[in-house]
Design an enzyme around this catalytic site. Structure first.
Site, PDB file in Angstrom:
ATOM      1  N   GLU A 180      69.529  60.244  30.894  1.00  0.00           N
ATOM      2  CA  GLU A 180      70.583  59.538  32.314  1.00  0.00           C
ATOM      3  C   GLU A 180      71.680  59.638  31.043  1.00  0.00           C
ATOM      4  O   GLU A 180      72.557  58.337  31.110  1.00  0.00           O
ATOM      5  CB  GLU A 180      70.565  57.607  31.432  1.00  0.00           C
ATOM      6  N   ASN A 224      65.571  64.092  31.596  1.00  0.00           N
ATOM      7  CA  ASN A 224      65.106  62.914  32.495  1.00  0.00           C
ATOM      8  C   ASN A 224      66.428  62.050  32.267  1.00  0.00           C
ATOM      9  O   ASN A 224      66.882  61.527  31.817  1.00  0.00           O
ATOM     10  CB  ASN A 224      64.048  62.008  31.308  1.00  0.00           C
ATOM     11  N   HIS A 263      62.254  55.261  39.117  1.00  0.00           N
ATOM     12  CA  HIS A 263      62.395  54.039  40.055  1.00  0.00           C
ATOM     13  C   HIS A 263      62.388  53.496  40.964  1.00  0.00           C
ATOM     14  O   HIS A 263      63.779  54.291  41.229  1.00  0.00           O
ATOM     15  CB  HIS A 263      63.434  53.414  38.644  1.00  0.00           C
ATOM     16  N   GLU A 293      58.523  58.208  34.780  1.00  0.00           N
ATOM     17  CA  GLU A 293      58.748  56.715  34.917  1.00  0.00           C
ATOM     18  C   GLU A 293      58.771  55.883  36.303  1.00  0.00           C
ATOM     19  O   GLU A 293      59.064  54.990  36.754  1.00  0.00           O
ATOM     20  CB  GLU A 293      60.243  55.682  34.740  1.00  0.00           C
ATOM     21  N   ASP A 295      57.804  53.754  38.782  1.00  0.00           N
ATOM     22  CA  ASP A 295      57.503  52.932  39.082  1.00  0.00           C
ATOM     23  C   ASP A 295      58.363  51.722  40.794  1.00  0.00           C
ATOM     24  O   ASP A 295      59.463  52.332  41.663  1.00  0.00           O
ATOM     25  CB  ASP A 295      57.581  51.154  38.802  1.00  0.00           C
TER      26      ASP A 295
HETATM   27  O1  9MR Z   1      60.576  50.092  29.037  1.00  0.00           O
HETATM   28  C1  9MR Z   1      62.012  49.984  28.525  1.00  0.00           C
HETATM   29  C2  9MR Z   1      62.647  48.051  28.437  1.00  0.00           C
HETATM   30  O2  9MR Z   1      61.199  47.816  27.530  1.00  0.00           O
HETATM   31  C3  9MR Z   1      64.014  48.395  27.043  1.00  0.00           C
HETATM   32  O3  9MR Z   1      63.973  46.777  27.148  1.00  0.00           O
HETATM   33  C4  9MR Z   1      64.399  49.074  27.871  1.00  0.00           C
HETATM   34  C5  9MR Z   1      66.012  48.829  26.960  1.00  0.00           C
HETATM   35  O4  9MR Z   1      67.011  49.631  28.850  1.00  0.00           O
HETATM   36  O5  9MR Z   1      63.751  50.573  28.263  1.00  0.00           O
HETATM   37  C6  9MR Z   1      62.999  50.326  28.975  1.00  0.00           C
HETATM   38  O6  9MR Z   1      62.816  51.627  29.179  1.00  0.00           O
HETATM   39  C7  9MR Z   1      63.850  52.150  30.250  1.00  0.00           C
HETATM   40  C8  9MR Z   1      63.878  53.733  29.343  1.00  0.00           C
HETATM   41  O7  9MR Z   1      63.421  54.586  28.109  1.00  0.00           O
HETATM   42  C9  9MR Z   1      64.431  54.960  30.415  1.00  0.00           C
HETATM   43  N1  9MR Z   1      64.874  54.853  31.854  1.00  0.00           N
HETATM   44  C10 9MR Z   1      64.348  53.189  32.277  1.00  0.00           C
HETATM   45  C11 9MR Z   1      64.020  51.901  31.628  1.00  0.00           C
HETATM   46  C12 9MR Z   1      63.888  51.145  32.176  1.00  0.00           C
HETATM   47  O8  9MR Z   1      64.791  50.196  31.709  1.00  0.00           O
END
Ligand code: 9MR
Length: 394
Positions: A180, A224, A263, A293, A295
């Site tokens: 990101e 990613n 997402h 990822e 959803d």
């Molecule tokens: O699923 C993850 C969530 O439990 C955390 O609180 C969050 C913090 O930013 O990160 C989520 O996972 C992220 C992933 O690491 C990177 N892409 C976005 C995902 C959803 O926020």
């Protein structure tokens, strides 16, 4: 071959090791043999209805992010083991978790996930080494107040990559090295306000790939990000990542794959054609791709039950999942299709998007939803769709 040699060697090293088909040039020089990375066959691979078994027929791994309760709760673990054969730790490999205090490491969650994968004949996607989010407070505070200098930060980042990648050397299939970095804007580009870009400048990204490759020459190194396959509507973010990836490859950086998170939200438009075309475009650089990822969220009655408030969402949600997996299936270079959690019961969505949920394949009571059957159907129909069927083990 259009692109430079280090990359070609790196990608070949990763692929050959994964395939277990021989010893690559890179593996030979690094001392890592193909045999060091053997992925076990598992009974679930022979259940003709399981997503993982269906995916393995076309050489595509079907995965999920897992959080500790998915592994610790037997009913959850049973689904994780039977339906998916690649796991991504939702949080347990992030810097904040693995090094909560300087030099004090906690690998409990990460070790549990890797062990669970190995017990179940599944692979692991490491996630993530270089991200602006979920960093330890000691690190962000130290940078902010100047007690961590720029040169110390370079050293800390290098050490972080070597320690974490080195710990799991030979046991991680794909690593999300950088995560990101690109702006949600038109035109897009690397975000100048990103924590790492402000602190170290953009060369920290290629450095992280070079270090990770040294620490585990067999791992497939991924960039990613989200909305990098046309989901932004303008394709600006995809254009920017595509241009940057080409530059990285021209410089010999061992970038090997692009991970598009996937997402989605039913309130926005989505083009499956654009999605597939963008995935294909990355492969023209010689890169693999992965959906990392996936959803599809929508508005719901409440965060507990997560019943969609709009009946049309019951159709849109599985449809968009279907669009994504159909694109993934159609691109032979797509290594894996991973969902970001498999049940609405522990999805990140309700906690981040007010009023939204219903984003996953299983409802809050662990019943498979139409989206699950959509993926199952698409995978069942996919034999013969791919241009070539790979024969990777596991
Ligand atoms: O699923 C993850 C969530 O439990 C955390 O609180 C969050 C913090 O930013 O990160 C989520 O996972 C992220 C992933 O690491 C990177 N892409 C976005 C995902 C959803 O926020």
């Amino acid at each position: 071959m259009r692109r430079r040699s280090l990359l070609a060697m790196g990608a070949a090293g990763g692929t050959a090791a994964v395939l277990g088909t021989g010893t690559s040039a890179l593996a030979a020089t690094s001392g890592v043999t193909a045999d060091s990375r053997i992925w076990a066959k598992h009974d679930h691979d022979f259940d003709p209805t399981s997503l993982r078994a269906l995916g393995s027929r076309i050489g595509m791994h079907i995965g999920s992010a897992l959080i500790p309760q998915d592994i610790d709760t037997p009913s959850y673990a049973a689904i994780a083991a039977s339906q998916f054969n690649v796991y991504t730790p939702g949080n347990e490999m992030k810097w904040q978790v693995v090094e909560p205090e300087p030099g004090v490491y906690d690998w409990t969650g990460a070790d549990n996930l890797v062990h669970f994968a190995e017990q179940n004949g599944a692979r692991v996607r490491g996630h993530t080494l270089l991200w602006h989010n979920q960093l330890p407070t000691w690190l962000t505070t130290g940078v902010a107040n100047g007690s961590i200098t720029t040169s110390q930060l370079w050293g800390l980042l290098e050490q972080h990559v070597f320690i974490e990648v080195g710990r799991y050397r030979g046991r991680i299939w794909q690593w999300d090295v950088a995560n990101e970095f690109f702006l949600d804007a038109n035109p897009s580009g690397i975000d100048p306000n990103n924590f790492w870009i402000q602190a170290l400048g953009p060369t920290c990204i290629p450095k992280a790939y070079i270090w990770a490759h040294e620490a585990d020459p067999g791992a497939i190194l991924v960039y990613n990000d989200y909305n990098i396959a046309g989901e932004d509507g303008t394709n600006a973010k995809s254009d920017a990542v595509f241009a940057w990836a080409g530059q990285m490859l021209d410089q010999g950086v061992p970038l090997m794959a692009i991970g598009n998170q996937g997402h989605l939200d039913t309130q926005y438009g989505f083009s499956g054609q654009r999605f597939q075309a963008d995935l294909e475009r990355y492969t023209t650089l010689g890169l693999k791709v992965a959906i990392t990822e996936a959803d599809v969220r929508t508005f719901v009655n409440n965060a507990t039950d997560q019943v969609p408030t709009d009946n049309l969402a019951l159709f849109a949600q599985p449809f968009e999942f279907g669009q994504m997996i159909k694109a993934a299936i159609a691109v032979p270079e797509c290594l894996s299709f991973t969902v970001w959690g498999f049940t609405d019961a522990d999805s990140w969505v309700p906690g981040f998007f007010t009023g939204e949920g219903y984003a996953t394949l299983y409802d809050v009571n662990l019943n498979p939803k139409p989206a699950y059957y959509e993926l199952q159907q698409d995978l069942m129909e996919s034999a013969g769709v791919r241009h070539h069927v790979r024969t990777r083990n596991g």
